[in-house]
Design a protein around this motif. Sequence first.
Motif, short mmCIF file in Angstrom:
data_model
loop_
_atom_site.label_atom_id
_atom_site.label_comp_id
_atom_site.label_asym_id
_atom_site.label_seq_id
_atom_site.Cartn_x
_atom_site.Cartn_y
_atom_site.Cartn_z
N ALA A 252 0.79 -1.16 -0.08
CA ALA A 252 -0.03 -0.06 0.14
C ALA A 252 0.89 1.19 0.01
O ALA A 252 0.57 2.26 -0.82
CB ALA A 252 -1.06 0.13 1.26
N SER A 253 1.97 1.10 0.72
CA SER A 253 2.83 2.39 0.60
C SER A 253 3.39 2.56 -0.53
O SER A 253 3.72 3.83 -0.89
CB SER A 253 3.83 2.31 2.10
N GLN A 254 3.87 1.69 -1.14
CA GLN A 254 4.70 1.80 -2.60
C GLN A 254 3.53 2.25 -3.61
O GLN A 254 3.77 3.24 -4.29
CB GLN A 254 4.94 0.23 -3.05
N ASP B 223 -7.64 -2.83 6.24
CA ASP B 223 -7.82 -4.26 6.36
C ASP B 223 -7.08 -4.90 5.11
O ASP B 223 -7.46 -6.07 4.82
CB ASP B 223 -9.38 -4.81 6.37
N LEU B 224 -6.06 -4.68 4.97
CA LEU B 224 -5.27 -4.82 3.85
C LEU B 224 -4.53 -6.37 4.07
O LEU B 224 -3.77 -6.42 5.38
CB LEU B 224 -4.08 -3.97 3.24
N PRO C 79 2.81 -2.86 -10.47
CA PRO C 79 3.11 -4.31 -10.25
C PRO C 79 2.53 -4.34 -8.78
O PRO C 79 1.66 -5.44 -8.10
CB PRO C 79 4.49 -4.55 -9.99
N ALA C 80 2.75 -3.30 -7.73
CA ALA C 80 2.25 -3.36 -6.46
C ALA C 80 0.65 -3.31 -6.43
O ALA C 80 0.04 -3.82 -5.73
CB ALA C 80 2.88 -2.26 -5.49
N TRP C 81 0.18 -2.41 -7.28
CA TRP C 81 -1.48 -2.17 -7.35
C TRP C 81 -2.13 -3.52 -7.44
O TRP C 81 -3.01 -3.91 -7.01
CB TRP C 81 -1.67 -0.96 -8.06
N ASN C 82 -1.49 -4.16 -8.52
CA ASN C 82 -2.27 -5.32 -9.06
C ASN C 82 -2.14 -6.40 -8.01
O ASN C 82 -2.95 -7.14 -7.72
CB ASN C 82 -1.56 -5.88 -10.23
N SER C 83 -0.78 -6.70 -7.24
CA SER C 83 -0.58 -7.73 -6.30
C SER C 83 -1.55 -7.14 -5.22
O SER C 83 -2.08 -8.19 -4.33
CB SER C 83 0.75 -7.78 -5.95
#
Length: 483
Positions: free
Chosen positions: A108-110, A233-234, A156-160
Amino acid sequence: MPDRFYGRVLLLPIIMTAQPASSHSAGHTSHNDPAPRGPHESGRRFGIRDGLFQAIAQGGGEQYLSAFALLLHATPFQLSILSAIPQLLGTWAQLVSVKVAHWFPSLASQVVWGIIGQSLSWIPILALPLLWPDQGPWLLIAAVAVYFTFTHFTAPAWNSLIIDLLEPNERGAYFARRSRTIALTSFLALCLAGALLSFFEQRQLLWVGFAVMFLIAGLCRSASARLLMKVSDLPAHEPSGNPTGFLVFLRTGTSENFRHFLLFSGLMHSAVLVAGPFFVIYLLQDLHLAHWQYGTWLAAGIIGQFLTLPAWGQFGDRFGNKALLTFTGLLVAFLPMLYLFGTAWPFLVIVNFFGGVVWAGLGLGLNNYVFDAVQPTDRGKAVAVASIVNGIGWAMGTVVGSVLIDTLPNRLQAGTLTLEPVSNLPFIFFLSGVLRLIVSTMLLRTFHEPRHVERQAHHRLLWELPLLKPLRRLSRRATNAHQ
């Protein structure tokens, strides 16, 4: 998606996934309840709301970057560079994103920092060309490159992050729902942006219209970052221990099936981008359409997406993304060819409407197939690798198109048949269609569906396609009514 913005949609954080459903009945459950309430519900809602703000930035900002470049007197070569270089640089940012993911405390931070970078990038996009107009097109290209670098860094981070929130049998329907939200919002943003530009164009203040649009786009991306920071709640994400190098991952971390798919996707990007950057020139300069007419042309494609995305999502969940790619990969070849046979504005709008129908399915199929074919821990790397391959194809296609625009004649004659359109661009569009047809017929057979889906003959699947399936139901009702 319509040719004008096809590559943009496939390469950015709209890249979605669909994983195997356990059974046909499970697939139908996901269709009826695309985003059931339960764990991670706030994260799922963020995905939809982020799509809404992203769509405003796209429809009211990104889709008018080429028109802004024309205001700055950009040449066809500069328009092709504007289309190719930012995306090519941005795709490499995805590999960097994967390599430096451990620098951030969470996915989330990325994503938040990437979105903040996108938001701030709209300031130089607007300001630099206006401050130094003599170098306006090149400064715009540089600023847009920064924007797309941040956008791709986030992908990449968003999709994961989003995939970890969803069960395998609900992903296709969820992403179709999100894409439909994007389509509707983009349509409204396109219409309002076109009206806004026309309003200021009549007052000889066109740059003010672009300033308002781009500032709104930046504020919308900031809103997405603020929304994500409120999600609590990630799930924890388990990174892959496999090598992250581009060539190493291709050689040892992917299957032959996935590599054949990458070849198809990359070459399809090349074939599409032979024509893609030049639609704005053809419509605004060659055909002299008003900005509201150009906006309506773009909006027609978005309406096509909006009407058919749920059906395409159900089709992919039920019959597989390979079947989805087979139909749309062949249909997409004929779309640009139609521009050779008419210049009437209503005709062009209708063509782009059906373009939106086809691109909606092709976009879902290409995006979702990436994650069907790799391990869950490799999703971020797969997005980065696919984007690099597509970016290379993107650049190759725009270079070929920029060469053709300076070499193809404006008139072709074969015996008694003479074709003389308003410019040579319809010939380039037709050639792009031929190249797409070659790519589809040669490469679609080289890879297969990586998950268990319902199998049907192609002639039966034809009647499951959006628009055709409702027509079949209506014909059956009419037949039963007469009996």
